[in-house]
Scaffold this active site. Structure first.
Site, mmCIF file in Angstrom:
data_model
loop_
_atom_site.group_PDB
_atom_site.id
_atom_site.type_symbol
_atom_site.label_atom_id
_atom_site.label_comp_id
_atom_site.label_asym_id
_atom_site.label_seq_id
_atom_site.Cartn_x
_atom_site.Cartn_y
_atom_site.Cartn_z
ATOM 1 N N VAL A 155 3.056 -4.196 0.157
ATOM 2 C CA VAL A 155 4.285 -4.079 0.950
ATOM 3 C C VAL A 155 4.205 -2.818 1.809
ATOM 4 C CG1 VAL A 155 6.774 -4.469 0.889
ATOM 5 C CG2 VAL A 155 5.421 -4.927 -1.155
ATOM 6 N N ALA A 156 2.987 -2.531 2.309
ATOM 7 C CA ALA A 156 2.777 -1.378 3.183
ATOM 8 C C ALA A 156 3.354 -0.102 2.563
ATOM 9 C CB ALA A 156 3.356 -1.659 4.565
ATOM 10 N N CYS A 157 4.073 0.681 3.359
ATOM 11 C CA CYS A 157 4.536 1.982 2.881
ATOM 12 C C CYS A 157 5.703 1.904 1.901
ATOM 13 C CB CYS A 157 4.917 2.867 4.068
ATOM 14 S SG CYS A 157 3.485 3.408 5.031
ATOM 15 N N SER A 158 6.256 0.722 1.696
ATOM 16 C CA SER A 158 7.322 0.552 0.702
ATOM 17 C C SER A 158 6.793 -0.018 -0.612
ATOM 18 C CB SER A 158 8.422 -0.358 1.250
ATOM 19 O OG SER A 158 9.045 0.219 2.364
ATOM 20 N N SER A 335 2.438 4.197 0.680
ATOM 21 C CA SER A 335 3.519 4.073 -0.297
ATOM 22 C C SER A 335 3.599 5.240 -1.265
ATOM 23 C CB SER A 335 3.345 2.776 -1.100
ATOM 24 O OG SER A 335 2.289 2.877 -2.035
#
Length: 374
Positions: A155-158, A335
């Site tokens: 979820v990429a940076c999240s 993340s």
């Protein structure tokens, strides 16, 4: 008194190698000058754009970043290569990303006073995994001797906060007794070190968090999870198009389009208000005022984003004690950034103090957890 879900331990693994802004700029500028000289005729005719030069001051001004850690420094600053060199490992060897994850997970287990026997669920949640299968999480599970199951999340940076929400839900439901959420962010292979506007953004690191019931918690620094919240809203402004389908389209699998790229101005303009509204509404849903927060563990992408978000919420600039910054040393670690901030700045809080972990990034995606020190 009924048990609650707690974060009982956090681990941080930092690579031994780092690259300063000055080193990065020296390499990039040498490459850009070489490119411009080699393509002088095409540039002068207007068929090709000259590569702009950069500076350490420019990087720090636009991002707040001063340096970044990197898993493999070799090759990265070589103007004939401009990417890290990773040795090929056989299928029988521990993968690079699992190696990072295991180190962070071991530290988190120690902080939580736990062993592998106390964990039955492993989530590797990050921006990139170095292969599709078998899951890095299952590899880590096997290496640590954990009985149960594991899976990867992207979820990429999240990814860290989304993974933590899955862990909290599992403890609440009783489907797990203890969860390791690990964020091995090996970002450097996806960085375009030939792009002035993005070559400085990312660094490598690994973080891990233990989530369990308060009934089994034995750590010195534990936090009740008061609430979690995640949201996504589709956007093309941050992309990485590398994938297995490229083999069938006959494109260059390593072209600039396949590496990390973004429309930074749009991201800044759109994500900052989204993140501020997300945090405020999350707090309000639990009857908590912004003024009650003792600590903000925010995503570490850009210092100007963090300043704007805290200013929007507080009506003033947050102090470094309220919203600690680690991106000056670590850069954007996808993340893991908010978890690094949490790892380095949580032991000083007193019982009852409330804080928020919040991450935001590509998707767009935003995730947050409201925590209270036990």
């Amino acid at each position: 008194m009924s048990s609650s879900v707690v974060i009982s331990g956090v681990g941080l693994w930092t690579p031994t190698h780092s690259i300063s802004n000055e080193e990065l700029v020296s390499s990039y500028n040498a490459w850009a000058e070489h490119f411009n000289l080699e393509n002088q005729v095409a540039i002068e005719s207007g068929d090709l754009e000259a590569k702009p030069l950069s500076s350490a001051d420019f990087i720090e001004k636009v991002s707040g970043i001063k340096s970044r850690y990197i898993y493999s420094k070799e090759g990265t600053l070589d103007i004939t290569r401009m990417r890290p060199i990773l040795e090929v490992r056989s299928d029988e060897q521990v993968s690079h990303q699992a190696e990072m994850a295991i180190a962070a997970a071991t530290a988190a287990l120690k902080a939580a006073n736990k062993t592998a026997a106390d964990i039955d669920m492993v989530i590797v949640s990050c921006a990139y995994t170095q292969r599709s299968y078998p899951a890095i999480a299952i590899e880590v599970q096997a290496a640590l001797g954990i009985q149960g199951f594991g899976f990867d999340m992207l979820v990429a940076c999240s990814a860290a906060t989304f993974g933590l929400e899955r862990a909290v839900d599992a403890i609440k439901a009783g489907s797990s007794k203890g969860v390791l959420v690990i964020n091995p962010e090996l970002t450097s292979p996806q960085v375009n070190y030939m792009d002035r506007d993005s070559h400085f953004i990312f660094g490598d690191v690994a973080t891990a968090v233990v989530v369990e019931s308060s009934a089994t918690c034995q750590s010195a620094h534990a936090f009740d999870v008061l609430g979690t919240k995640s949201v996504t809203s589709y956007s093309n402004n941050i992309r990485s198009n590398f994938g297995y389908v490229t083999r069938t389209t006959d494109e260059d699998p390593y072209s600039a389009d396949k590496l990390f790229h973004q429309n930074g101005r749009k991201v800044f303009k759109e994500v900052c208000p989204m993140a501020a509204d997300h945090i405020e509404s999350h707090l309000q849903s639990h009857g908590i005022q912004v003024s009650e927060l003792k600590r903000w563990w925010l995503h570490q992408a850009n210092i100007n984003m963090n300043l704007l978000i805290s200013r929007r919420l507080l009506g003033r600039d947050a102090t470094l004690e309220e919203a600690p910054i680690v991106l000056d040393e670590y850069a954007n670690t996808a993340s893991a950034g908010s978890i690094i901030a949490f790892a380095k700045h949580h032991e000083d809080l007193s019982a009852g103090d409330i804080g928020v972990i919040c991450s935001f990034g590509a998707g767009y995606s935003i995730g947050s957890l409201i925590l209270r020190k036990r």
